[in-house]
Design a protein around this motif. Sequence first.
Motif, PDB file in Angstrom:
ATOM      1  N   GLN A 148      -2.369  -0.993   8.494  1.00  0.00           N
ATOM      2  CA  GLN A 148      -2.645  -0.274   7.249  1.00  0.00           C
ATOM      3  C   GLN A 148      -3.684   0.830   7.470  1.00  0.00           C
ATOM      4  OE1 GLN A 148      -3.915  -1.236   2.597  1.00  0.00           O
ATOM      5  NE2 GLN A 148      -4.274  -2.773   4.155  1.00  0.00           N
ATOM      6  N   TYR A 207      -2.101  -6.834  10.455  1.00  0.00           N
ATOM      7  CA  TYR A 207      -1.681  -6.210   9.193  1.00  0.00           C
ATOM      8  C   TYR A 207      -2.664  -5.125   8.766  1.00  0.00           C
ATOM      9  CZ  TYR A 207      -0.727  -5.740   4.193  1.00  0.00           C
ATOM     10  OH  TYR A 207      -0.463  -5.231   2.942  1.00  0.00           O
ATOM     11  N   LEU A 250      -4.486   0.926  -1.678  1.00  0.00           N
ATOM     12  CA  LEU A 250      -4.608   0.075  -0.504  1.00  0.00           C
ATOM     13  C   LEU A 250      -4.504  -1.401  -0.891  1.00  0.00           C
ATOM     14  CD1 LEU A 250      -7.616   1.851   1.264  1.00  0.00           C
ATOM     15  CD2 LEU A 250      -5.176   2.151   1.743  1.00  0.00           C
ATOM     16  N   ASP A 251      -4.199  -2.218   0.082  1.00  0.00           N
ATOM     17  CA  ASP A 251      -4.097  -3.663  -0.121  1.00  0.00           C
ATOM     18  C   ASP A 251      -5.235  -4.349   0.619  1.00  0.00           C
ATOM     19  OD1 ASP A 251      -3.362  -6.310  -0.453  1.00  0.00           O
ATOM     20  OD2 ASP A 251      -1.802  -6.248   1.086  1.00  0.00           O
ATOM     21  N   TRP A 284      -2.065   3.762   9.041  1.00  0.00           N
ATOM     22  CA  TRP A 284      -1.266   4.435   8.017  1.00  0.00           C
ATOM     23  C   TRP A 284      -2.152   5.316   7.140  1.00  0.00           C
ATOM     24  CZ3 TRP A 284      -1.773   3.910   2.692  1.00  0.00           C
ATOM     25  CH2 TRP A 284      -0.755   4.464   1.905  1.00  0.00           C
ATOM     26  N   TYR A 337       0.863  -1.180   0.000  1.00  0.00           N
ATOM     27  CA  TYR A 337       0.000   0.000   0.000  1.00  0.00           C
ATOM     28  C   TYR A 337       0.897   1.226   0.000  1.00  0.00           C
ATOM     29  CZ  TYR A 337       0.639  -0.830   5.085  1.00  0.00           C
ATOM     30  OH  TYR A 337       1.148  -1.087   6.326  1.00  0.00           O
TER      31      TYR A 337
END
Length: 373
Positions: free
Chosen positions: A240, A236, A207-208, A243, A194
């Motif tokens: 994210q 995880y 994004l992932d 973030w 990401y």
Amino acid sequence: MKKVLFLLCLLIGAFGLAQENPKIAFGPYIQQMGTKDATICWSTKVSEPTITDPEGNVKTVSEYKHHKIHLGRLMPNTEYTYDVLNDGTDEGKGTLTTYPEEIAPFNFVVTGDSRSRHDVHAKVVAKIMETNPRFIVNSGDLVSNGRSIEDWEAFFEVNKDLMRNTPYYPVLGNHEKDSPYYYDLFDLPNNEKYYYFTVGDALMIVLDSEGKQISQPEFVTDKNSEAFWQEAFSEYFITQKKWLEKVLDLNKEAGFVFIFQHKPLYSAMKNRKAEAEKTRKFWGDIFERHHVQVFFNGHDHHYHRATKNGVHYITSAGAGAPLYDIDFELPETKKATKIEHFVNVQVKKNKAILLVTDINGNEIETVEVKRRK
């Protein structure tokens, strides 16, 4: 302004004076564009290992070496020509145009799920090239199996003319399978899973939705399966999400915010309704709270646009994969159609216009979003 950029001295250091220029297998193609820098990548074939099955059938699998050159001290909004071979042929040539420092109109294209039907993908790419975009974002599932080099060979063959002149930003899809090939072939910002970048006063955030590639052990029962997957990825995705909050806070003065992820928040498919609801629950009101204008995703192979509290949630997944039926309508749905397509986003001073175009160049719909105050 146009400038000529020679890379011969860098290539001498990479390959040695006595070695002939290798034939390029993938590329050259452009990554990580900025106002004063850019990255050029390409790959060369180095060997052809084989694998033999119990019946004696032999399969050859090509091995490639991946090369990249980071270029600095470039001029903003300037077109350069480059040649990674410098051997008198056109094989290693391309052009790159750095992003402008000032706020100026530009366009980019969103496409997605190009993983199969390469003839269809090629037609979509041909139409995209007619729009002359500053960059491309693929919303995931670039290939059918990210761990198959043959799939990447087909992908780069279809995109070679586009990518040698236009930066290409991928999104991780479930079919990428968190493959090492993905990270070898692309050179992306942040942690590559990401990341974000800016052009003018527009913020692009990738994004992932997939997380790490792991397999559920056979001994995990159906009773504990859901808990297994939640625990496998919870840390995880929480990291994210933190973030993303920070990135949106740091860039709160951006005039436009576009977010890209593979899995949808609103799905027009019954069998994916529950998954989309879980995704919405995880992200909560983060996109509305930060006044994101457009959230792009792939995964559902058709075009679908939903709106909620000022955010457009757009599924753009019609670049080659077999199309999916639309069998579920949400209250938020504004437009849905089963068709191959792409989205040409024209960013202007006070608004952005999204031109949704089918494979034949026909307009599906036009969406206008205003600049953030």
